[in-house]
Write a protein that holds these residues in place. Sequence first.
Motif, PDB file in Angstrom:
ATOM      1  N   ALA A 192      38.235  35.025  44.893  1.00 13.31           N
ATOM      2  CA  ALA A 192      39.439  34.708  44.125  1.00 13.31           C
ATOM      3  C   ALA A 192      39.777  35.823  43.137  1.00 13.31           C
ATOM      4  N   VAL A 193      41.064  35.966  42.880  1.00 17.81           N
ATOM      5  CA  VAL A 193      41.532  36.903  41.866  1.00 17.81           C
ATOM      6  C   VAL A 193      41.240  36.322  40.485  1.00 17.81           C
ATOM      7  N   LYS A 194      40.729  37.145  39.581  1.00 22.00           N
ATOM      8  CA  LYS A 194      40.391  36.697  38.241  1.00 22.00           C
ATOM      9  C   LYS A 194      41.457  37.149  37.248  1.00 22.00           C
ATOM     10  N   MET A 195      41.532  36.426  36.151  1.00 19.42           N
ATOM     11  CA  MET A 195      42.422  36.815  35.065  1.00 19.42           C
ATOM     12  C   MET A 195      41.588  37.524  33.999  1.00 19.42           C
ATOM     13  N   MET A 196      41.916  38.783  33.755  1.00 20.00           N
ATOM     14  CA  MET A 196      41.143  39.588  32.819  1.00 20.00           C
ATOM     15  C   MET A 196      41.929  39.805  31.527  1.00 20.00           C
ATOM     16  N   PRO A 197      41.309  39.535  30.366  1.00 27.98           N
ATOM     17  CA  PRO A 197      41.980  39.819  29.093  1.00 27.98           C
ATOM     18  C   PRO A 197      42.107  41.321  28.869  1.00 27.98           C
ATOM     19  N   ASN A 209      45.757  41.116  23.990  1.00 25.80           N
ATOM     20  CA  ASN A 209      47.209  41.263  24.071  1.00 25.80           C
ATOM     21  C   ASN A 209      47.827  40.550  25.268  1.00 25.80           C
ATOM     22  N   GLU A 210      47.115  40.550  26.393  1.00 28.28           N
ATOM     23  CA  GLU A 210      47.656  39.887  27.575  1.00 28.28           C
ATOM     24  C   GLU A 210      46.547  39.623  28.588  1.00 28.28           C
TER      25      GLU A 210
END
Length: 211
Positions: free
Chosen positions: A119-124, A104-105
């Motif tokens: 580093a900051v990660k992008m999590m689905p 969804n995001e």
Amino acid sequence: FDVEESQFTKRVLGKVDAMDADFGQNANLTYFIQPPSKDLPFEISPFTGVFSVNGELDREREDKYILTVVARDNGYEKRLSSSVSVEIQVLDVNDNSPQFFNYNELKQWKSPDADKYEAVKMMPVYKATLEENAPIGTTVARVYANDSDFIGNGNGLILYSLPQRKNQLNLFSIDSKEGIVTTIGRLDYENQDVYNVTIIASDLGSPSLSS
């Protein structure tokens, strides 16, 4: 020739041999790839026929190369040649981790144990809603992941799991093959109205990679 995918610098794969029944200069052979291409990561020694890879092989981009190698003599009056097909099979290495899709995001996430330089990660994130009186075994959501590695050797096969956390009541389970999340306990809105469930997708490669 068989070779695993990787970055190579003049890695010898083998040798192409030809014979000429003539004598002297007429039997002196020169080898070359036809047609020549700077885009191909292969080269052949013109004098010895030693065939090598010099560059990157990525099975996910190209899993097989079929090249034509020509052996030509150096006759004074007339040069004769013969050609052979050389097939290079690129073998899979477990170099891709599973990737989730149809979520969804994406949200920023950083492990609580990470140092300040990580580093900051992008999590689905998958979102679902459920009634608090939903019976045990109710389907919550389904997650999806794929792996671009080869399925046949396990590198591209995926299993799903829920990490177990200390002092946390287990209210959800996941089908390891299908990625379907279901309830295994009663949900109580008055006790907790939002649940964050971490799901891990791991491949069957060695070593295993996960997301």
